[in-house]
Design an enzyme around this catalytic site. Structure first.
Site, PDB file in Angstrom:
ATOM      1  N   CYS A  93       0.842  -1.198   0.000  1.00  0.00           N
ATOM      2  CA  CYS A  93       0.000   0.000   0.000  1.00  0.00           C
ATOM      3  C   CYS A  93       0.880   1.251   0.000  1.00  0.00           C
ATOM      4  O   CYS A  93       1.822   1.355   0.793  1.00  0.00           O
ATOM      5  CB  CYS A  93      -0.906  -0.019   1.225  1.00  0.00           C
ATOM      6  SG  CYS A  93      -1.945   1.445   1.399  1.00  0.00           S
ATOM      7  N   CYS A  96       0.205   3.202   3.654  1.00  0.00           N
ATOM      8  CA  CYS A  96       0.724   2.693   4.931  1.00  0.00           C
ATOM      9  C   CYS A  96       1.848   1.688   4.770  1.00  0.00           C
ATOM     10  O   CYS A  96       2.329   1.130   5.742  1.00  0.00           O
ATOM     11  CB  CYS A  96      -0.402   2.073   5.756  1.00  0.00           C
ATOM     12  SG  CYS A  96      -1.185   0.643   4.975  1.00  0.00           S
ATOM     13  N   CYS A 106      -5.258   0.065  -8.571  1.00  0.00           N
ATOM     14  CA  CYS A 106      -6.267   0.755  -9.379  1.00  0.00           C
ATOM     15  C   CYS A 106      -5.986   0.515 -10.853  1.00  0.00           C
ATOM     16  O   CYS A 106      -4.836   0.583 -11.301  1.00  0.00           O
ATOM     17  CB  CYS A 106      -6.238   2.254  -9.057  1.00  0.00           C
ATOM     18  SG  CYS A 106      -7.464   3.222 -10.002  1.00  0.00           S
ATOM     19  N   HIS A 119      -7.755   1.926   2.441  1.00  0.00           N
ATOM     20  CA  HIS A 119      -7.121   2.903   1.550  1.00  0.00           C
ATOM     21  C   HIS A 119      -7.553   2.686   0.109  1.00  0.00           C
ATOM     22  O   HIS A 119      -7.681   3.653  -0.654  1.00  0.00           O
ATOM     23  CB  HIS A 119      -5.593   2.805   1.679  1.00  0.00           C
ATOM     24  CG  HIS A 119      -5.084   3.247   3.015  1.00  0.00           C
ATOM     25  ND1 HIS A 119      -4.076   2.591   3.700  1.00  0.00           N
ATOM     26  CD2 HIS A 119      -5.459   4.279   3.832  1.00  0.00           C
ATOM     27  CE1 HIS A 119      -3.842   3.213   4.839  1.00  0.00           C
ATOM     28  NE2 HIS A 119      -4.681   4.227   4.947  1.00  0.00           N
ATOM     29  N   CYS A 217     -17.468 -38.696  14.499  1.00  0.00           N
ATOM     30  CA  CYS A 217     -16.621 -37.550  14.137  1.00  0.00           C
ATOM     31  C   CYS A 217     -15.510 -37.959  13.183  1.00  0.00           C
ATOM     32  O   CYS A 217     -15.058 -37.153  12.368  1.00  0.00           O
ATOM     33  CB  CYS A 217     -16.047 -36.904  15.389  1.00  0.00           C
ATOM     34  SG  CYS A 217     -15.069 -38.025  16.428  1.00  0.00           S
ATOM     35  N   HIS A 525     -11.414 -37.065  20.099  1.00  0.00           N
ATOM     36  CA  HIS A 525     -12.394 -36.410  19.223  1.00  0.00           C
ATOM     37  C   HIS A 525     -11.667 -35.825  18.017  1.00  0.00           C
ATOM     38  O   HIS A 525     -10.587 -35.235  18.153  1.00  0.00           O
ATOM     39  CB  HIS A 525     -13.137 -35.305  19.980  1.00  0.00           C
ATOM     40  CG  HIS A 525     -14.130 -34.570  19.146  1.00  0.00           C
ATOM     41  ND1 HIS A 525     -15.224 -35.178  18.561  1.00  0.00           N
ATOM     42  CD2 HIS A 525     -14.194 -33.253  18.773  1.00  0.00           C
ATOM     43  CE1 HIS A 525     -15.922 -34.282  17.886  1.00  0.00           C
ATOM     44  NE2 HIS A 525     -15.313 -33.113  17.998  1.00  0.00           N
TER      45      HIS A 525
END
Length: 577
Positions: A93, A96, A106, A119, A217, A525
């Protein structure tokens, strides 16, 4: 040899697609109503192509050689003469400098922003630039739709760049490999009409809990791993085994799998009870019948065998059923005579790999008792790589276990080493946590495992490459006993140089499911983690909760499932070869 992303030629806007998948159907022109005027200008298409090329090159930067070396190593004069390739910048970025999470670029300007701190969203709102690309996945995002959107032209650009990048990597890493190239398929009018007539739009779900029907299970976690297996999902959701058209009489596990996927993708969110699946397994495998706690790995192998047995056109050799296309690999066993260096190879088909967690003490060498794959601080193995190293490390056979056919000596000393001749599209690992030798016990050692696994060094082709390089270091001769000092020192020098085995993208695997066992052997389990649409979820019978990758990697795994990052174009023929 290295390469860097180059600027592609401008997009020809006169050849843009004006309709979607089905010819003549203008009602399905695009997934986003805002994109058409921007596409006509062609700018966002060209920018998308540049960013896609950058994203793919960055993803395969290790294989393409566009990363600086991790450590400073002594290089020969020949290596020093090679030009240095500048590394690709890490996507981050501009506000930041964060490189974590989803980074959007973009498509209208040069702005790159993060999603977490909003941002990227703020830029789109302030500038009126609606379209951006999520760099890691090349996803097209529309800020007006507030969602990722699909478009055939962008998808076509992504496919072209993916194929181009794969060809570049293949030329660099596998110069002698001849692969069948990708060919695009287009639906004709007749095929499109058949698809339209037989297709119904449904809510795409795929995330659902399973009821525990009495110590089941162990079955639930295996079924969840089946559901989130990309290859099994593609097979059954494409109706390649339909319970309505199946000609198998009696209990058919393929039909049960078809019903299971139908239930998970029906749009229903309430927990599902797989009673029919359990009943069919009881009828097919009597050892699993009853409500006693069973081992998840045993159930996994039994389910694979039953699905294979009831698949159409099942064969004993070179089977093309969905199970063998997904899980089947070939293990190569090389026995080397220590007297004449003769190598005898054998090949065994496998559906999964079971790895020992406890190291085996080796004979003393130079007064030091060495243990391969053991962490000195923890006095035990601590990673999946350690387990794989021991699994593929040469093992000395007893004097009465091998008779050499070349030198004619009986009871000759020899070494045995395993490697992967053919790696399956989906790798299944069982970590042997349960011991039965000196009474029943469970190994609670935490084994670190990666989200991305490179299997290159464990393949037979990588070993052959290493052997050829070793022969060149020895002056082009492979003669002599493998245990000679010169050979050992050369092997050590080759092993210390990581540039000998560069990562090959076709051997890179991504983790998609993990099975854990809590508690003791008979009263424990089973739970699971599975990746669904890029997010990790914790699956505890009927409970489905969001999880983080850190939670997954920190768990004490019992079974691990990895899928190939780049699938073979024609896997059945690759198995035959």
């Amino acid at each position: 040899m290295s390469t860097a992303p180059t600027s592609p030629p401008p997009i020809n806007t006169s050849k843009l697609l004006t309709q979607d998948f089905f010819p003549g159907d203008h009602s399905m022109a695009h997934g986003c109503p805002h994109i058409k005027p921007h596409k006509r200008a062609g700018e966002i298409l060209s920018n998308y192509q540049v960013l896609t090329r950058y994203s793919l090159h960055y993803k395969h930067r290790h294989a393409l050689g566009i990363l600086p070396p991790a450590k400073k190593r002594s290089r020969s004069n020949e290596d020093q003469s090679l030009p240095k390739t500048p590394p690709l910048p890490t996507p981050a970025c501009v506000m930041c400098q964060s490189s974590l999470g989803r980074i959007h670029a973009c498509l209208h300007c040069v702005f790159v922003g993060c999603w977490k701190s909003e941002h990227a969203q703020s830029h789109a709102q302030e500038t009126g630039h609606p379209f951006s690309m999520e760099i890691s996945r090349c996803g097209l995002y529309c800020s007006q739709c507030k969602d990722f959107v699909y478009d055939r032209d962008f998808d076509g650009i992504h496919n072209i760049e993916t194929v181009r990048n794969s060809e570049i990597v293949s030329m660099i890493q596998e110069p002698g490999q001849k692969r069948q190239r990708y060919s695009k398929w287009h639906a004709g009018n007749k095929e499109a009409a058949i698809i339209r007539a037989g297709t119904k739009s449904k809510i795409c779900q795929g995330l659902r809990g399973l009821r525990n029907m009495g110590s089941t299970c162990f079955m639930n976690v295996i079924l969840q791993c089946f559901i989130h297996n990309p290859l099994l999902r593609g097979y059954f959701l494409s109706d390649q085994h339909s319970s309505k058209r199946c000609e198998v009489k009696g209990d058919c596990m393929g039909c049960e799998m078809d019903q299971l996927f139908t239930q998970f993708y029906s749009g229903t969110k309430t927990p599902y009870g797989p009673c029919s699946f359990l009943h069919t397994m009881w009828m097919s495998s009597s050892e699993l019948a009853g409500y006693a706690q069973q081992d998840a790995h045993e159930f996994f192998i039994s389910a694979l065998n039953q699905i294979h047995a009831k698949s159409p056109n099942t064969k004993l050799h070179h089977c093309s059923c969905v199970i063998h296309k997904t899980f089947a690999g070939v293990l190569q066993s090389d026995v080397t005579c220590l007297n004449c260096a003769n190598v005898t190879s054998a090949f065994d088909p496998i559906l999964d790999i079971s790895l020992d967690l406890r190291p085996t003490r080796r004979s003393k060498s130079n007064g030091v008792n060495k243990m391969r794959g053991v962490d000195e601080k923890n006095d035990g193995p601590n990673s999946l790589a350690d387990c794989l190293d021991r699994y593929t490390h040469p093992e000395k056979l007893g004097t009465n276990e091998y008779n050499c056919s070349k030198c004619g000596k009986t009871g000759q000393e020899a070494t045995k080493q395993l490697s992967m001749k053919v790696i399956p599209p989906v790798l299944s690992f069982q970590l042997k946590r349960f011991e039965h030798s000196m009474g029943a016990s469970k190994i609670e050692t935490k084994i670190r495992f990666p989200a991305q696994l490179d299997m290159t060094q464990y393949t037979a082709s990588a070993r052959k490459l290493k052997k050829n390089k070793l022969a060149k270091l020895n002056g082009g001769s492979e003669s002599g006993s493998p245990s000679t000092p010169s050979s050992s020192s050369s092997m050590s020098s080759v092993s210390s140089n990581s540039s000998v085995l560069e990562p090959i993208p076709t051997y890179v695997y991504n983790l998609f499911a993990v099975i854990n066992h809590q508690g003791k052997m008979d009263t424990g389990h089973y739970t699971a983690f599975a990746k669904h649409r890029g997010e990790w979820f914790s699956l505890d019978d009927h409970k489905v909760t969001l999880a983080t990758q850190k939670e997954v990697l920190d768990s004490k795994a019992y079974m691990l499932f990895y899928v190939k990052q780049t699938l073979d174009y024609d896997f059945p023929n690759a198995v035959r070869d």
